[in-house]
Design a protein around this motif. Structure first.
Motif, PDB file in Angstrom:
ATOM      1  N   LYS A   1       0.660  -1.323   0.209  1.00  0.00           N
ATOM      2  CA  LYS A   1      -0.207  -0.095  -0.018  1.00  0.00           C
ATOM      3  C   LYS A   1       0.821   1.388  -0.049  1.00  0.00           C
ATOM      4  N   GLY A   2       2.180   1.093  -0.101  1.00  0.00           N
ATOM      5  CA  GLY A   2       2.988   2.212   0.277  1.00  0.00           C
ATOM      6  C   GLY A   2       2.592   3.266  -0.704  1.00  0.00           C
TER       7      GLY A   2
ATOM      8  N   TYR B   1       0.064   3.921  -2.325  1.00  0.00           N
ATOM      9  CA  TYR B   1      -1.154   4.486  -2.253  1.00  0.00           C
ATOM     10  C   TYR B   1      -1.120   5.762  -1.295  1.00  0.00           C
ATOM     11  N   TYR B   2      -0.355   5.673  -0.243  1.00  0.00           N
ATOM     12  CA  TYR B   2      -0.060   6.826   0.570  1.00  0.00           C
ATOM     13  C   TYR B   2       0.760   8.066  -0.316  1.00  0.00           C
TER      14      TYR B   2
ATOM     15  N   ARG C   1       0.511   8.404  -3.153  1.00  0.00           N
ATOM     16  CA  ARG C   1      -0.384   8.982  -4.471  1.00  0.00           C
ATOM     17  C   ARG C   1      -0.817  10.217  -3.802  1.00  0.00           C
TER      18      ARG C   1
END
Lengths: 315, 668, 346, 190, 294, 154
Positions: F93-94, F96-97, F99
């Motif tokens: 998920k890295g 997504y943060y 982004r």
């Protein structure tokens, strides 16, 4: 006005007497009649020192991270101050259950140091009060009424949230916001950069903006670090750019817009311009408003699968 | 600070475009550098010895290797300097090959760039701190996902080494695609004859648990400590009671369900086992078709079962199990050619896929091994085999070669002539790729001895005419368009990843390539590993493979697991996050953003900080070192620079950027 | 020889000065307080003694000043200390306490034991011309800190704002240079009386009730007021940075590729890092000792060291403090506290 | 015979008797955007081409020649003029190459370079067609047929059908001429 | 619905029955076709064979005029449609070329409109619903082989309104009017296109293949949407029959003619008189029970 | 014409023409995707301009906005951050943060008047060596067109 002031005093006294709180943070009379100063009341009898007048500018939430303890403390807070408090709760700097919030409806406050004008001298001022047409400045030479648009802080003019979002006691009513807007940034990137270049060249790196900000509660600011030295202490435009840009980024999606940073800046840098812009985008793009009691995490502490994708460039 | 810089020529790979001597020369003037040299192959033994000697001779405390990508050789040089007496993490690499010499022409600017890259590495290494690995406990039980030949082989190898294995298979039986095949090329062994003994071995092995009809739902944890949630789907059969007698299979009234195992060429009932030699040899009830479940009627199987093993009320069971290592052997899927309009959108019954043809040829298949056309059951007089249907076809999403089709085309063309002597066979091919042991000879035999007509050209259109299929093709060797009329067309459809490969990859935290094949850690040197420790690949889930390659890789994956399990303990990854408690404000943003939930807020003693209350406790973030994988998202989120990522600390990255100040100034 | 100059001749006056000197004077800014700046021809400075928010000390102790440049190259390491040229300058338009602040700086930087060459170079050829305004700001309290009569000697000339004209009084030889020019006329007795009135008003109006007390004796180490201020103090640097006499600086090194720059820049005792030592210990580890330090340093330690206090009563910190910590209040309250204990140290 | 000069020019493959022009593939790409090097000679274009039976060189061979730079062979072939532009090849090509566009480009190069066309009638037809468009803005089919017949000397063919069409009222006698002739002519100038 | 109507050269002469029937059906189902004023030839195969820029520039002029009308373009002729649509796509993608060509045009094309085929416009579900409502006589018994040829479906990346390998729009239209389209395998094979005059031997062979396959699968007529196909199929069927030694006589219709016939729009029958191949054999096959009550 | 004369001629030509300005571009690349993509561009010998200098980070999630701000403050003509496509993050998920963070940073830079073209954020996977090389060429051309960056505070 004095009615509300009385109620604040009564509430503070009650809370202290009953042992609900060990301390009340509020505003007290300033060293001059057109200023107030933060005071910390721990004896019921001292509750009489609390004041509420147009000069109650300070966002007292700035003291909470330092003062919050396991004992409950009371705080007198305007709606914007309360949004700061919510942000602090969200970011675990203070626990809601340790707070007794005395919330106030608000119509804006006045940074009276700027009031000096041809009609009167500040040293002659004996008091400030709201009247129907605006701010009444009471001086030894008579009363002077200034309309709100001309005396309110910029952020108070554009403020839209004038009711406390959370509170344990609430006094006073919100006053309808005035028409008004803050100055717009230049359109062209080059002009904008020049604009900011001029602004940041004024910066003396006193860090008052940071220190007065309730959200800048870091124990050790990046700007103070020697290793890694992301920004040097020297007050050159580039270094000040780095400081202000980084601070703006750190506050992106967190700044609740109380405008204290801009008020205290001794060289009038329009710092809030950056944050207003960031807040606008956060709201438009992510539907996120800092200081919203329903949000669980800061804007950048969460994501959605369908978030705006800056990494996607057409086909 | 005593830094040594070692510039590699990589033979001519770097030296051809970069003036390596000039780079080494320039490095000598960089702050902190006390020694600098260049050499033909730094990664070679003499090269590595040179580094070790220099460490001693020049009392180096930090090393920069300017050679290839750190993704390739960072571990090599970490080991090298550790042997030389330094902490393994006091080395940085400048990527002169992939990022410089290979992508630029030989110009002064290229050498200048190389110098900059070295300058960045020198600046970074200046800020490196020695790092240590910690011991993490290790669970010695393996999970094998997928019960095809790859999973079976891996499970057997691991179990034979003495470690317990859970073999998870989502269909009712292990066996996979290989169980569907008739014969295998080039030896023409009967596939079942060589596979079923292994299946039985699995079933009887005391250390192997076969969990058929089960699927992996969630994977957490890390090497040595995976926590896997597995759903055991309700078979509606109580395994312990069922003897596999098969009474129920005969009596189930719901017939005519297309058989998945027979690729819809045959049928099965609502209670079924995929094929007679299934392991476990116990049926399952297909609840979507069973009348008991659809209409609450029937119940014949329960009535007839002599041991009372039918349990309609059985529910899915979700178990969370711990494993030390995982072998992923989920295999492949086959492309559905029904998107190809020119081949009739899959509507012509006599245009079938090669795997369907396997079932038709198979003696235990739906036609008992009689080769007949699906449309009318007649024996075909002419059969065409089309290779590369979907493969090597970027327009249909597979630019790659499916690797095995050439061989099974030949196998099927051979076998069909073996069974039906008067059948005419045509194989339309683009290239014949027969590069295994005995493969080329096999293809030639098909052509010479079994009379297959190989036509080099891709088919443009197939259409039915007078009960036959007309194939519009070309013979490119002849330079003519050709038309061939056959009774049956067999398509070698492309192998592709399983439809849900991406989901599994996400679950496992492993990466996939553009087609969704699972990506190995390195295409040459780590073909079995993935980028997540403790997870290994076996078989065609990685890329099309034939059986020998699959079995070889399965054993390799098993040996990796065995190797892992034979360690006393595993060492933690040192490049993980850490928190400076003194400066941490406890805002919890890192907790919010950590993808692994590796950070929590804890209370610690605080130095006096309040002016009024003597607050002695404060909340600060704390990293669980076993769980942290080192992504650094917390470090980027932390405003007070309290969260940091070892190996990629803010000070190191800042140093790299700062090191380029001269470059930037020079270009203004 | 005292002269007067009418307001409409000011530009001639400035032009004649600018012909010989670099002139520094307060310039208005758009949307920000006026600032001291080197004048360019045609500039119209504000010379009313209202004094910009930031004091003129930048021209002697810049906010950022390179001390040493280090260049590393093939030929080894090169060092260079860029000591500024001692340009003849006139600092004009600051009011007296601001220039008195420079006296305080002089004590620090032109100390006989160690003279700061950078400061000295800038200071040496600068003529200080003070302006005494007719109208006083509410925050001024100069007479409370010192006997201001003596301050006249710390500048080279004083211009008294008489409304339509300035009364120019040189107070040193250097100051005589500004009394030359045809646009000046000799001062009349009336002018002289008017300027005396200004001076007297200044002397009396900037007194505080406790002005006669010996502050440096009354300010004590232990005093509840320190805790009270520290509690509300947000630890910004406004009071120091806007102070005409605060002289503390920090020296830092910055690398940029192959060069290193050693520079000094402002620092303040109000910052946590001010006394933070390399090994992590901080003798002033909370705001209380920091707040106390600032006041004791100004009113006590400097008095002990130089015989005069470091504060000139310009009132900037009074006006600018974000939380209304009013130094005048502190002084008055301190002086009214009875039976103070003597400091434990020093 | 290949002259020495030519040998020197064409490094790389020497195809017996054929001059090689390595630039050819780039010329094609510039004109139509298709990269002939993408072709891997599967032959699907030939297999599906409706006109392949009439061609002297099959479509896939055209691609091969273009890859090798056998420019003259391609430009002098009948095949490029026998492509009907039906786009079957482009639709089915597994490499996503539009051979039809390569054919277009080859024809255009052939016309520009003044090659003798292997199928003169086809060219004559197209030229006559465009001449009409240039003249009138539209095509007048009876005039087109008549003029084409005159140029190609194909008098007998289709007289029957033409007559029939005329009788059916399909071929008007008066050509329609558009107002914007000058504008249309302008489009021809480049 | 209102469209800018581009007839093209063929519809003004050899395919006038297509023009007439298109107009009649359009009127009947409420698709208003407004002639593009002073349109010019699209350039057809000839332009893109000889001069690429011209093959874009000629349609661009028409597109520019149509854009001024503010309507999407409908071109019934498959060749015109294909050329115009290809030009549209290229002009939209290649701004440089567009600017260059626009410089020569009185009315520039900026990319605001699109080109559609009449087949596309007349076979949307709304249009077919209107047709269905207007039917007065179902064409039961008529077994058309729906022939699309090339230019209506290829290249799919440019046209894309119907499936390139098994297009359905004509079949759907025929089903709507009660005809029984046959399943056959040459619906998207090429008829030889513009080789009608210059290389008639190619056309003869291809026409033979097509009609033969249609006949084999029980068709009693062919229905098309392309004037070029019509000409080739009609003019060359005799020769093709001779070549193959089969009777390949086969009436050919424009789909609009049959739509009009089913709706019994006034004046539609006049179209049939223009055909080179007698259509009565097909019309006779329509059974009486197709007539709607009332 | 002999090889030698050609070379000399071309060299003279080179000397005559002033060397074209090359921008300085800072790239912050995720180790698992774009950095590997850059490696792939290397192994595939895809040539691109030498204007980029790459800082390797383990994940686009590691990219502190300060890295980018510092790049501009130091005067880089452009800064690019490349990460794994959404859903492909090596750390789940890295990216997504990253982004959100980068999107906000992009707007901050715009507010500060750093032209949008100078900051580029894109997803480039390990298999997209082609895209990487292409992007480097595109970016270099784009920056060449708009010229050198005159700094954050001109």
């Amino acid at each position: 006005m004095s009615d509300i002031e009385t109620k604040i005093r009564e509430e503070a006294k009650r809370a202290l007497e009953s042992g609900d709180v060990s301390l009340v943070i509020g505003w007290g009379a300033g060293s001059v009649p057109f200023k107030t100063t933060p005071i910390f009341i721990d004896k019921p009898e001292d509750a009489e020192k609390l004041v509420w007048n147009p000069a109650c500018v300070n966002n007292l939430a700035v003291y909470l991270p330092k003062m919050a303890s396991d004992k409950k403390i009371g705080i007198v807070a305007k709606p914007c101050d309360i949004r700061s408090i919510i942000a602090l709760i969200q970011e675990k700097q203070v626990k809601r259950e340790n707070l007794h919030i005395i919330g106030l409806g608000c119509g804006g406050v006045v940074d009276a140091g700027d009031l000096d004008n041809a009609d009167f001298h500040l040293q002659d001022v004996t008091g400030l009060e709201w009247v129907a047409d605006g701010l009444n400045v009471i001086t030894t030479s008579g009363d002077h009424v200034i309309e709100c648009g001309a005396c309110l802080r910029d952020m108070c003019i554009i403020c839209e949230k004038r009711e406390p979002a959370i509170f344990d006691a609430k006094f006073g009513e919100a006053v309808e916001p005035q028409e008004g807007e803050v100055c717009a940034l230049p359109e062209l990137p080059d002009d904008r950069r020049k604009f900011w270049s001029e602004q940041f060249s004024k910066c003396i790196r006193c860090y008052a903006c940071r220190q007065i900000c309730p959200n800048c509660y870091c124990e050790s600011c990046f700007a103070d670090r020697i290793e890694p030295k992301w920004t040097a202490k020297k007050a050159t435009p580039e270094e000040s750019w780095m400081f202000h840009a980084t601070r703006a980024m750190h506050l992106a999606g967190r700044c609740i817009g109380c405008g204290e940073c801009e008020r205290v800046c001794p060289v009038n840098i329009p710092i809030m311009q950056l944050e207003i812009e960031m807040a606008k985008i956060a709201k438009e793009r992510y539907g996120y408003e800092p200081g919203d009691p329903d949000e669980e995490a800061p804007l950048l502490g969460q994501f959605k699968d369908a978030d705006h994708d800056p990494g996607h460039h057409g086909g | 600070m005593r830094i040594g810089v070692f510039v590699c020529w990589c033979g001519s790979n770097i030296a051809k475009t970069v003036d390596v001597a000039a780079v080494a020369e320039a490095a000598r003037d960089m702050p902190g550098v006390v020694y600098s040299t260049d050499y033909k192959y730094m990664c070679s033994e003499p090269g590595q010895n040179m580094v070790k000697d220099a460490i001693k001779e020049h009392r180096l405390d930090r090393v920069v290797i300017a050679s290839c990508s750190p993704r390739l050789h960072e571990p090599t040089f970490q080991r090298c300097i550790a042997d030389g007496g330094l902490n393994a993490y006091m080395v940085e690499m400048a990527n002169l090959r992939e990022h410089c010499s290979w992508v630029h022409e030989k110009t002064p600017e290229t050498t200048e760039k190389a110098i900059h890259l070295v300058r960045m590495a020198v600046a970074k290494v200046t800020k490196n701190d020695p790092l240590q690995r910690n011991e993490i406990p290790l669970g010695r039980r393996a999970l094998v996902i997928g019960g095809g030949i790859a999973g079976i082989q891996a499970a057997l190898d691991i179990a034979d080494a003495g470690y317990p294995v859970v073999l998870v298979e989502r269909t009712p039986s292990i066996g996979g695609h290989m169980a569907q095949y008739d014969k295998t090329f080039p030896t023409l062994d009967c596939a079942a004859c060589i596979l079923t003994p292994k299946m039985v071995d699995c079933a009887s092995h005391p250390l192997i648990d076969i969990w058929s009809y089960s699927e992996v739902e969630e994977v957490k944890g890390f090497v040595g400590n995976f926590e896997v949630k597995i759903r055991k789907r309700a078979k509606s059969i109580i395994d312990e009671k069922c003897t596999g007698c098969g009474e129920c299979l005969e009596k189930c009234p719901v017939k005519g369900i297309p058989s998945e195992f027979d690729e819809n060429m045959g049928t099965r009932r609502a209670i079924y086992r995929p094929f007679p030699q299934a392991v476990p040899n116990k049926p399952v009830i297909d609840r979507l078709n069973c009348r008991k479940f659809l209409e609450d009627k029937c119940g014949v199987c329960a009535k007839i079962c002599p041991t009372g093993a039918i349990d309609y009320a059985q529910e899915d069971e979700v178990l969370t199990e711990k494993f030390g290592g995982i072998v992923v052997a989920t295999g492949f899927g086959l492309w559905n050619h029904s998107v190809m309009g020119e081949y009739g959108y899959g509507k012509y019954p006599d245009v079938i896929s090669a795997i369907q043809f396997e079932r038709i040829m198979n003696a235990s298949g739906p036609t008992d091994g009689h080769i007949v056309r699906p449309s009318d059951g007649k024996t075909p007089k002419a059969i065409a085999f089309l290779s590369c249907v979907g493969s090597r076809d970027q327009e249909h999403g597979h630019a790659y070669c499916s690797k095995v089709c050439c061989m099974y085309n030949a196998k099927q063309a051979l076998l069909v002539r073996d069974k039906l002597h008067d059948v005419e066979t045509y194989v339309f091919y683009m290239d014949i790729r027969a590069n295994g042991k005995g493969y080329e000879e096999f293809v030639q035999r098909t052509i010479e001895d079994f009379g297959a007509n190989y036509i080099r050209g891709r088919v443009s259109k197939i259409y039915p005419d007078n009960g036959q299929m007309v194939i519009k093709g070309a013979d490119t060797l002849l330079g003519k368009a050709v038309e061939v009329r056959v009774d049956l067309v067999v398509l070698a459809t492309a192998m592709q990843p399983q439809n849900d490969a991406k989901d599994l990859a996400r679950m496992l935290g492993i990466s996939t390539d553009q087609y969704n094949w699972f990506s190995e850690a390195h295409p040459k040197l780590k073909p079995v590993e993935v980028l997540t420790d403790g997870i290994y690949l076996a078989g065609a889930c990685q890329y099309p493979k034939d059986i020998p390659d699959t079995v070889a890789q399965a054993s390799a994956a098993a040996s990796k697991v065995i190797g892992l399990f034979s360690k006393k303990a595993i060492l933690s990854e040192p490049m993980i996050a850490n928190i400076n408690e003194d400066t941490c404000a406890g805002c919890g943003l890192c907790v919010n953003v950590c993808p692994y939930g590796a950070i929590e807020l804890i209370e610690v003693m605080d130095k006096e900080k309040s002016t009024r209350e003597n607050k002695v406790m404060k909340s600060v973030a704390n990293v669980n070192e076993g769980v942290c994988k080192g992504c650094g998202t917390c470090a980027a989120a932390c405003r007070s620079l309290s969260a940091n990522l070892r190996g990629f600390e803010g000070k190191q990255i800042l140093a790299e950027i700062d090191a380029l100040a001269d470059m930037v100034k020079g270009r203004k | 020889m005292s002269k007067v100059i009418s307001q409409d001749k000011i530009s001639d006056f400035l032009n004649s000065l600018m012909a010989k000197y670099t002139v520094v004077a307060p310039m208005p800014r758009h949307d920000a307080p006026a600032e001291f700046r080197e004048l360019k021809s045609g500039d119209q400075p504000i010379i009313d003694g209202s004094s910009p928010m930031m004091p003129p000390k930048d021209f002697f102790l810049p906010r950022y000043e390179v001390l040493v440049n280090v260049q590393m190259g093939k030929d080894g390491v090169k060092l260079d200390s860029p000591i500024p040229e001692a340009k003849p300058r006139v600092l004009l338009g600051a009011w007296l306490p601001d220039l008195q602040g420079i006296q305080v700086l002089d004590r620090v930087f032109l100390d006989k034991k160690f003279t700061d060459p950078y400061y000295a170079a800038r200071r040496e050829n600068t003529i200080l011309v003070a302006v005494m305004p007719a109208k006083l700001r509410w925050s001024w309290f100069c007479s409370a800190t010192d006997d201001v009569e003596g301050w006249k000697n710390s500048v080279d000339a004083i211009m008294y704002d008489l409304g339509d004209k300035f009364y120019i009084e040189p107070t040193s030889d250097k100051g005589n240079v500004i009394t030359e020019g045809s646009f000046l006329t000799d001062a009349s007795d009336a002018d002289s009386a008017a300027k005396d009135a200004i001076w007297d008003n200044f002397k009396t109006a900037t007194k505080l009730p406790m002005s006669d007390e010996r502050l440096y004796e009354k300010l004590a180490w232990e005093n509840p007021i320190w805790g009270e201020i520290a509690e509300k103090c947000i630890a910004c640097g406004i009071c120091s940075y806007s102070c005409p006499s605060c002289s503390c600086f920090d020296i830092q090194d910055e690398t940029c590729g192959s060069c290193v720059e050693r520079y000094r820049c402002r620092d303040t005792c109000q910052f946590e890092e001010f006394t933070l030592m390399g090994h992590g210990y901080n003798p002033r580890d909370n705001q209380l000792p920091r707040v106390r330090q600032r006041l004791l340093h100004k009113f006590k330690y400097q008095h002990e060291q130089f015989g005069v206090v470091g504060c000139t009563g310009c009132g900037r910190c009074v006006e600018l403090c974000p939380v209304n910590v009013d130094i005048r209040d502190v002084l008055m309250r301190t002086c009214s506290v009875e039976n103070q204990e003597t400091p434990a140290e020093s | 015979m290949i002259s020495d000069e030519k040998t020197q020019e064409c490094m790389g493959v020497i195809v017996s008797g054929c001059p090689v022009s390595p630039e050819f593939k780039r010329e094609i790409q510039e004109l139509c955007g298709e990269n002939v090097m993408s072709c891997y000679q599967c032959g699907e274009c030939t297999a599906g081409c409706p006109a392949a039976f009439a061609m002297d060189i099959t479509p896939n061979q055209i691609m091969r020649m273009a890859q090798l730079g056998l420019k003259d062979e391609v430009l002098e072939s009948k095949s490029i003029w026998l492509c009907a532009g039906c786009e079957t090849c482009a639709t089915r090509c597994p490499r996503g190459v539009a051979l039809s566009k390569v054919m277009d480009a080859s024809r255009q190069i052939a016309v520009k370079s003044g090659k003798t066309c292997a199928e003169p009638n086809v060219v004559k037809f197209h030229e006559e067609f465009l001449r009409q468009v240039q003249m009138f803005g539209r095509v007048h089919e009876i005039t087109l047929i008549a003029l084409y017949k005159m140029r190609s000397r194909k008098f007998v063919d289709d007289v029957l059908a033409g007559g029939q069409m005329f009788l059916k009222g399909k071929l008007g006698l008066i050509p329609s001429i558009i107002k914007g002739r000058r504008e249309v002519k302008g489009l021809f100038r480049k | 619905m209102k469209y800018a109507y581009f007839p093209g050269c063929s519809l003004e002469s050899t395919a006038k029955e297509f023009q007439e029937s298109t107009q009649l059906v359009g009127d009947a189902i409420g698709v208003e076709l407004v002639h593009i004023d002073d349109w010019n030839c699209c350039g057809a195969t000839s332009a893109h064979n000889l001069d690429h820029r011209l093959s874009v520039a000629l349609p661009a002029r028409n597109l520019g005029i149509a854009e001024g009308m503010g309507m999407d373009v409908v071109a019934p002729c498959a060749a015109c449609y294909n050329r115009m649509r290809s030009a549209e796509v290229e002009l939209k993608a290649n701004v440089k070329l567009r600017d260059d060509i626009n410089a020569d045009l009185e009315k520039p094309f900026t990319g605001a409109i699109s080109v559609k085929s009449s087949l596309e416009v007349f076979t949307t579900s709304e249009a077919l619903a209107k047709v269905s409502d207007g039917i007065r006589k179902k064409l039961t018994g008529l077994k058309p082989a729906c022939y699309y040829g090339c230019l209506l479906v290829r290249p799919p990346k440019v046209l894309g309104f119907d499936d390139p390998e098994n297009p359905q729009s004509l079949d759907k239209a025929m089903e709507t009017i009660g005809a029984e389209p046959v399943e056959w395998y040459f619906k998207n094979e090429c008829c030889g296109a513009s080789f009608g005059l210059s290389k008639s031997e190619i056309v003869v062979k291809l026409v033979g293949d097509i009609i033969s396959n249609a006949k084999k699968h029980g068709a009693n007529c062919i229905v098309t949407a392309c004037p070029l196909c019509m000409t080739n199929l009609e003019m060359r069927q005799a020769a093709a029959g001779k070549l193959r030694g089969e009777d390949l006589t086969m009436p050919v219709f424009y789909f609009t003619e049959l739509m009009g016939l089913a709706m019994e729009v006034r004046g539609i029958k006049k179209c049939f008189a223009s055909h080179l191949v007698d259509v009565n054999s097909a019309l006779d096959a329509i059974t009486a029970d197709g007539a709607m009550v009332g | 014409m002999s090889e030698e004369t050609k070379t000399i001629e071309s060299e003279i030509e080179e000397i005559k023409q002033p060397k074209e300005w090359q921008p300085a571009i800072l790239g912050i690349l995720c180790n698992w995707c774009s950095y590997a993509g850059a490696d792939l561009a290397g192994s595939a010998r895809l040539h691109y301009p030498e204007s980029i200098r790459i800082v390797r980070v383990p994940c686009s999630g590691r990219v502190d906005p300060m890295f980018v701000l510092k790049g501009f403050q130091k005067g880089f003509d452009a800064v690019m951050v490349l990460g794994c496509h959404p859903g492909d993050c090596h750390y789940a998920k890295g990216n997504y943060y990253a982004r959100r963070r980068i999107a906000m940073l992009q707007d901050l830079l715009e507010t500060l008047g750093v032209p949008r073209e100078r900051f580029h954020f894109e997803w480039v996977s390990a298999s997209e060596g082609n895209r990487f090389a292409e992007l480097m060429t595109e970016m270099t051309e784009r920056i060449k067109k708009i010229g050198p960056f005159d700094g954050v505070t001109p």
